[in-house]
Design a protein around this motif. Structure first.
Motif, PDB file in Angstrom:
ATOM      1  N   LYS A 167       0.821  -1.210   0.000  1.00  0.00           N
ATOM      2  CA  LYS A 167       0.000   0.000   0.000  1.00  0.00           C
ATOM      3  C   LYS A 167       0.854   1.260   0.000  1.00  0.00           C
ATOM      4  O   LYS A 167       0.333   2.379   0.040  1.00  0.00           O
ATOM      5  CB  LYS A 167      -0.911   0.010   1.225  1.00  0.00           C
ATOM      6  N   GLY A 168       2.174   1.080  -0.021  1.00  0.00           N
ATOM      7  CA  GLY A 168       3.074   2.228  -0.012  1.00  0.00           C
ATOM      8  C   GLY A 168       3.200   2.870   1.349  1.00  0.00           C
ATOM      9  O   GLY A 168       3.528   4.054   1.455  1.00  0.00           O
ATOM     10  N   LYS A 169       2.964   2.092   2.407  1.00  0.00           N
ATOM     11  CA  LYS A 169       2.986   2.651   3.755  1.00  0.00           C
ATOM     12  C   LYS A 169       3.960   1.875   4.622  1.00  0.00           C
ATOM     13  O   LYS A 169       3.993   0.644   4.612  1.00  0.00           O
ATOM     14  CB  LYS A 169       1.590   2.585   4.375  1.00  0.00           C
ATOM     15  N   MET A 170       4.765   2.615   5.396  1.00  0.00           N
ATOM     16  CA  MET A 170       5.670   1.992   6.351  1.00  0.00           C
ATOM     17  C   MET A 170       5.988   2.994   7.453  1.00  0.00           C
ATOM     18  O   MET A 170       6.376   4.130   7.193  1.00  0.00           O
ATOM     19  CB  MET A 170       6.968   1.540   5.671  1.00  0.00           C
ATOM     20  N   SER A 171       5.795   2.579   8.688  1.00  0.00           N
ATOM     21  CA  SER A 171       6.089   3.469   9.808  1.00  0.00           C
ATOM     22  C   SER A 171       7.593   3.647   9.956  1.00  0.00           C
ATOM     23  O   SER A 171       8.385   2.863   9.414  1.00  0.00           O
ATOM     24  CB  SER A 171       5.502   2.901  11.104  1.00  0.00           C
ATOM     25  N   ARG A 172       7.975   4.677  10.691  1.00  0.00           N
ATOM     26  CA  ARG A 172       9.390   4.905  11.001  1.00  0.00           C
ATOM     27  C   ARG A 172       9.602   4.735  12.487  1.00  0.00           C
ATOM     28  O   ARG A 172       8.742   5.086  13.295  1.00  0.00           O
ATOM     29  CB  ARG A 172       9.835   6.309  10.584  1.00  0.00           C
ATOM     30  N   HIS A 173      10.754   4.188  12.847  1.00  0.00           N
ATOM     31  CA  HIS A 173      11.026   3.881  14.251  1.00  0.00           C
ATOM     32  C   HIS A 173      12.451   4.294  14.602  1.00  0.00           C
ATOM     33  O   HIS A 173      13.415   3.828  13.993  1.00  0.00           O
ATOM     34  CB  HIS A 173      10.822   2.369  14.490  1.00  0.00           C
ATOM     35  N   PHE A 174      12.557   5.187  15.589  1.00  0.00           N
ATOM     36  CA  PHE A 174      13.848   5.630  16.111  1.00  0.00           C
ATOM     37  C   PHE A 174      14.005   5.108  17.532  1.00  0.00           C
ATOM     38  O   PHE A 174      13.071   5.196  18.333  1.00  0.00           O
ATOM     39  CB  PHE A 174      13.949   7.162  16.118  1.00  0.00           C
ATOM     40  N   GLN A 175      15.166   4.570  17.841  1.00  0.00           N
ATOM     41  CA  GLN A 175      15.417   4.020  19.172  1.00  0.00           C
ATOM     42  C   GLN A 175      16.653   4.671  19.769  1.00  0.00           C
ATOM     43  O   GLN A 175      17.743   4.641  19.181  1.00  0.00           O
ATOM     44  CB  GLN A 175      15.621   2.501  19.085  1.00  0.00           C
ATOM     45  N   SER A 191      14.904  -1.426  14.867  1.00  0.00           N
ATOM     46  CA  SER A 191      14.577  -0.037  14.548  1.00  0.00           C
ATOM     47  C   SER A 191      15.139   0.363  13.189  1.00  0.00           C
ATOM     48  O   SER A 191      16.069  -0.253  12.666  1.00  0.00           O
ATOM     49  CB  SER A 191      15.132   0.889  15.632  1.00  0.00           C
ATOM     50  N   ASP A 192      14.572   1.415  12.634  1.00  0.00           N
ATOM     51  CA  ASP A 192      15.108   1.974  11.387  1.00  0.00           C
ATOM     52  C   ASP A 192      16.395   2.731  11.663  1.00  0.00           C
ATOM     53  O   ASP A 192      17.343   2.679  10.879  1.00  0.00           O
ATOM     54  CB  ASP A 192      14.078   2.897  10.742  1.00  0.00           C
ATOM     55  N   ILE A 221      13.418  -4.228   4.750  1.00  0.00           N
ATOM     56  CA  ILE A 221      13.249  -2.841   4.298  1.00  0.00           C
ATOM     57  C   ILE A 221      13.384  -1.917   5.503  1.00  0.00           C
ATOM     58  O   ILE A 221      12.754  -2.155   6.538  1.00  0.00           O
ATOM     59  CB  ILE A 221      11.868  -2.625   3.641  1.00  0.00           C
ATOM     60  N   ARG A 222      14.200  -0.891   5.376  1.00  0.00           N
ATOM     61  CA  ARG A 222      14.358   0.094   6.456  1.00  0.00           C
ATOM     62  C   ARG A 222      13.864   1.453   5.983  1.00  0.00           C
ATOM     63  O   ARG A 222      14.200   1.892   4.890  1.00  0.00           O
ATOM     64  CB  ARG A 222      15.821   0.205   6.891  1.00  0.00           C
TER      65      ARG A 222
END
Length: 1005
Positions: free
Chosen positions: A273-281, A293-294, A1000-1001
């Motif tokens: 769907k072209g959607k991916m959350s971002r995650h910072f740790q 994490s990304d 995928i990141r």
């Protein structure tokens, strides 16, 4: 375009140490332990040359002899009167609940043997954690008490009841306090029992205490919004996640639930769907969440407070004192970037923090309020009830005991004699209480200090319930009669309070029919026992405005940070396997490799490579770790990439003295490093480290199965994926001509295959434990793991690599900058038998013990195997396991699963393998056959989803999909048509039956 990244499993592989090179250059990594195999006494005896030659003269070798021993005759006794509900060979299933999560318990001939997710579980119907899978083994634990104990002697329940009733009468007459100390209770019926007990004994107070506490979050919400609750976090609604040391995919609050939420925005369906959350740790030690994490940025414990202040100032434009990270420029820049993105994603961002400090959590609340998280990603109106402990109340309880105000105390579901901050002070205070009762099932550290041990039952023997979220209830029902002479704690309290209803089953049913069923859902009691779950209509999540002044909060955060900024900053944390230590006697969990370090059977002190060099430490050096309170322990050093400089980390849950045969004296106890400050438990302190001169080899699995530098990981960025969904797979090199030495065969029936999404797999290891339980895989112990002999059919390989922007590491420049190892990225890859169509193992077996089936499976005929191990040597994936010993019938493994009682957990549908036999993933062939037979009995075709692998069924992330590739509409066929799919080592044309999807990141805004 092929990536120039280099992937490596451990520092020994990265640095090509002499031990690593030596272990991997021979035909077999392990030497042949002839004496161990032929003699249970092992190397303690000498085998004469004549006897040795006699053994070799009978066949291919010593292992051949071991494999060809006759199977002993086992006599069985049929039922005299067969139970109506039991059909031999057919499993029965019962719904129940474990730690609030709905489960399905599989029993065979009356024995619980496997735990599955409850398909009626609502939000909990996908997967379980490793503890849930391993919990079935606790039912058959030989270390448990066989009867109640009174004054250190086993006795009868009648004598216990008479003694306890008399002592309670004395306590009531004295007017002194009675205390019931439990872990967090989310059972409505248990709470009702305690309330009824309090009516009978009015000086009673219920105190909830958790060794790993969330009091800081609960108190912060009370101070911020007037609601003393643990929020419901919605990671599935968050497009941007910023975590400060909250291991929310592992141990923080509800890892399996958060995993399912988190992955829903990052899996194959979301990417399409072209959607991916971002995650910072931002964290000190490398956690499982940080590994997934990304972007991960190491920070010191003393930098966490200033980092949060920096983020708050950047978001709100405020000027709170104490912000800024002058010594960590990378983190400082990242925080300011995060502030902009969180404001852009208002209402779709989420900031979480693993600290238990109230002031720190108030600051987090202020940030979340500023970015509009309440009502979307954070729900205070349908709160979690998993944890409700109160650290301050427990501290006051210790004061009450010291003042002599407590006449009686009951301990249920916790073990402060082991995990309290100061065990000496606790023991001395408890000694001042005249009457003490433990509801433990064993003589643990707290139970041995008590007058009575009223042995509690395992949850698989019990009635009960749970209310894990507002409006969500689950029932606990027994699947077997009590194995020992035990009794539920709630029933004991009912008897001792002379309640009108003393049978706990009837009490639970009455409570549900009167208070829960009429108000939530529309089910009868019998219908509830069929589904196990009752879900009401959730309340609308409200928005909350933060109006509390931070004038006193910020200085408290700053002062706490400054107090840590000396010596070496130590983080104590829960490991994914051991958690708080209550499962220490579970052999499956002890042998589960840690997701990050891949260490089993021990804890250790983790230190960054550069900092270790500064301290003059090498891996496995034993050091003395001394806290500011004077407590010290000796632990081996683990060199851990990603650990923040100037810091160290130690896992809790180890160092048990009285857990049982398996868990005693495993690792060291780190709980005394925890401190009590500002009304809550704090899991950060400062320590000094002194080298002892000794070494201790940890039992790691990370480099036991080397791929010899072959590139088996494929990854790409989200930006690259959006341009080309096949980015990173190497498919741009397709079109090269390949040659086959095998004839091609049609597979007209089923062709069983599997798809694994690397973007969904978090490396938790639940699949490893599930596979162990389902397939009767033995536990071998620390020494055997050290010898590279672990038996797991599925392993989770953990690969380190450098960020794309950093200098790539070549053979000429292997390690120019040790600080590069602070910023490694991690990829997890489940690795199991690939069931290759061109299987290299099949062509080298001299006795056709491993062959290919007509439906695409690589199969093992155990009775044919003579143990040459040629197949293992020829397998490029290194997924075959050799039985060096008869683990199920060898006295050296008695502490694990080698006793008749514990072996009741064995799955009768799966053969236990003898020594000298090779084994590997069978793709749960017993489940495939069961699915086929069920469809046949129901006179219908086999449907997609009828058969689920053990590893697939427990995966909270739904990273594993199994099915028939001949069915174009099956889930696995759809998954394998993804542009992201590649096959490991496909260049050598083994034609694996398992396809992997690229990692995928989302590293760019």
């Amino acid at each position: 375009m092929e990536s120039n990244k280099k992937y490596w499993k451990g520092l020994e592989e990265f640095n090509k140490t002499s031990d690593f090179v030596e272990s991997n250059k021979h035909e077999f990594a392990e030497p042949l332990p002839i004496e161990d195999v032929l003699n249970e006494a092992g190397l303690s005896t000498v085998t004469p040359r004549r006897d040795f030659l006699k053994a070799l003269g009978f066949g291919l070798g010593a292992v051949t002899l071991a494999a060809c021993q006759p199977t002993p005759v086992v006599k069985s006794i049929p039922y005299l009167i067969k139970p109506e509900e039991v059909i031999p060979g057919i499993p029965n299933y019962y719904v129940s609940s474990f730690n609030g999560q709905g489960v399905l318990v599989k029993t065979r001939e009356g024995r619980p043997i496997k735990i599955e997710p409850n398909p009626h579980g609502g939000i909990f119907n996908q997967g379980t954690d490793a503890q849930t899978q391993a919990s079935v083994l606790d039912l058959y634990d030989v270390s448990k008490l066989k009867a109640p104990v009174l004054k250190n002697d086993e006795t009868t329940w009648a004598k216990v009841d008479a003694y306890v009733t008399a002592e309670l009468a004395k306590a009531k007459a004295s007017g002194k306090k009675i205390r019931i100390v439990t872990s967090s209770v989310n059972s409505p019926s248990t709470k009702a029992v305690i309330a009824d007990f309090t009516v009978a004994y009015p000086t009673t107070k219920h105190i909830q205490y958790d060794a790993v506490s969330y009091t800081g979050i609960i108190k912060a919400n009370e101070n911020s919004f007037g609601k003393a609750v643990l929020p419901k976090y919605n990671f599935d609604k968050a497009d941007l996640i910023v975590s400060f040391a909250a291991d929310f995919l592992g141990t923080w609050i509800s890892g399996e639930e958060f995993t399912a939420q988190f992955v829903s925005n990052r899996n194959n369906a979301s990417l399409k769907k072209g959607k991916m959350s971002r995650h910072f740790q931002f964290e000190t030690g490398m956690s499982m969440t940080g590994a997934n994490s990304d972007t991960r940025i190491p920070i010191k414990l003393s930098e966490q407070g200033p980092a949060l202040i920096t983020l708050y100032n950047a978001i709100t434009g405020a000027n709170l004192a104490g912000g800024g990270l002058p010594n960590n420029v990378t983190a400082d820049k990242a925080l300011k970037l995060m502030a902009k993105e969180l404001l852009q994603q208002k209402g779709k961002g989420l900031v979480v923090c693993g600290s238990n400090d109230v002031s720190t959590q108030i600051l987090v609340n202020a940030i979340n309020s500023a970015i509009g998280s309440y009502g979307t990603t954070i729900d205070l109106d349908n709160p979690s009830k998993r944890y409700s402990g109160n650290d301050a109340e427990f501290a006051e309880f210790l004061n009450e005991m010291n003042r002599g105000e407590v006449a009686a105390v009951f301990f249920l579901g916790n073990n402060p004699g082991y995990d309290v901050v100061n065990t000496k002070a606790f023991t001395e205070a408890l000694a001042k209480v005249p009457f003490k009762v433990s509801f433990s099932d064993r003589r643990d550290e707290t139970a041995t200090l008590c007058d009575v041990i009223a042995t509690n039952q395992n949850y698989l023997e019990s009635w009960g319930d749970a209310n894990i979220y507002e409006g969500i209830y689950s029932v606990v029902q027994p699947t077997i009669n009590p194995v020992f002479n035990s009794r539920q704690a709630e029933q004991s309290l009912l008897i001792w309070s002379n309640a009108p209803v003393k049978d706990y089953y009837q009490y639970v049913r009455n409570n549900w029919e009167k208070n829960i069923l009429p108000t939530v859902g529309n089910k009868t009691w019998n219908e509830l026992l069929q589904t196990g779950i009752l879900t009401g209509t959730p309340k609308t999540a409200g928005t909350y405005t933060f109006s509390l002044s931070l004038a006193s909060v910020a200085p408290s955060v700053v002062n706490s940070s400054k107090a840590l900024a000396k010596d070496i900053e130590l983080q104590v944390y829960e490991s994914v396997g051991m958690r708080d230590g209550r499962y220490a006697n579970n052999a499956y969990l002890q042998e589960l490799p840690d997701p990050v370090s891949k260490v089993t059977w021990d804890n250790y002190i983790a230190i960054a490579p550069k900092y270790a060099e500064k301290l003059g430490l090498k891996e496995f050096d034993v050091v003395d770790v001394k806290g500011s309170n004077g407590y010290s322990i000796t632990l081996p050093v683990l060199i851990q990439p990603g650990q923040a400089q100037g810091t160290a980390s130690i896992a809790l849950g180890y160092g048990r003295a009285k857990s049982g045969k398996v868990g005693d004296s495993v690792g060291k106890n780190a709980y005394p490093f925890v401190s009590f400050s500002n009304g809550t438990l704090q899991y950060a302190t400062s320590v000094t480290i002194t080298k002892t001169g000794d070494t201790y080899e940890l039992a790691q699995t990370q480099t036991h199965h080397s791929f010899e530098g072959r590139n088996i990981i494929r990854e790409a960025t989200f930006k690259e994926y959006m341009k080309n969904p096949g980015a990173g797979t190497g498919k741009e090199e397709e079109g090269k001509k390949s040659y086959d030495m095998w004839d091609k065969y049609e597979k007209p029936g089923n062709n069983w295959v599997m798809a694994i999404d690397l973007n969904a797999c978090t490396g938790c290891g639940s699949c490893v434990v599930a596979c162990n339980v389902e397939n009767n895989i033995p536990v071998v112990g620390r020494d055997e793991v050290r010898r590279r002999r672990e038996m797991h059919w599925i392993r989770i390989d953990r690969y380190y690599s450098f960020e794309d922007g950093d200098k790539s590491v070549s053979k000429e420049k292997e390690i120019n900058k040790l600080e590069d190892l602070d910023h490694v990225t991690v990829v997890y890859q489940p690795m199991l038998c690939q069931h290759c169509d061109h299987a290299p193992c099949e062509t080298v077996c001299p006795v056709l013990a491993t062959v290919h089936s007509s439906d695409g499976l690589n199969m093992m005929a155990y009775n044919r195997c003579v143990g040459t191990r040629y197949c293992a040597n020829n397998c490029p994936y290194k997924v075959r396991r050799f039985n060096w010993f008869n683990y199920w019938n060898d006295s050296r493994f008695d502490n694990y699963l080698n006793n008749e009682f514990t072996q009741l957990v064995l799955n009768p549908d799966v053969t236990t393998r003898s020594r000298g036999v090779m084994e590997k993933c069978s793709m749960c062939i017993q489940r495939i056959q069961a699915g086929k037979l069920t469809a046949k009995m129901e006179k219908r075709p086999l449907k997609d989803g009828d058969i689920k692998m053990a590893c697939q069924q427990v995966c909270s992330a739904n990273a594993i999909v199994f099915g028939d590739s001949n069915d174009p509409d099956s889930e696995v066929s759809k998954a394998l048509r993804s542009e992201r799919v590649y096959y490991v080592l496909e260049e050598i044309n083994t034609q694996p039956g398992i396809g992997y999807m690229t990692k995928i990141r989302n590293t760019e805004a």
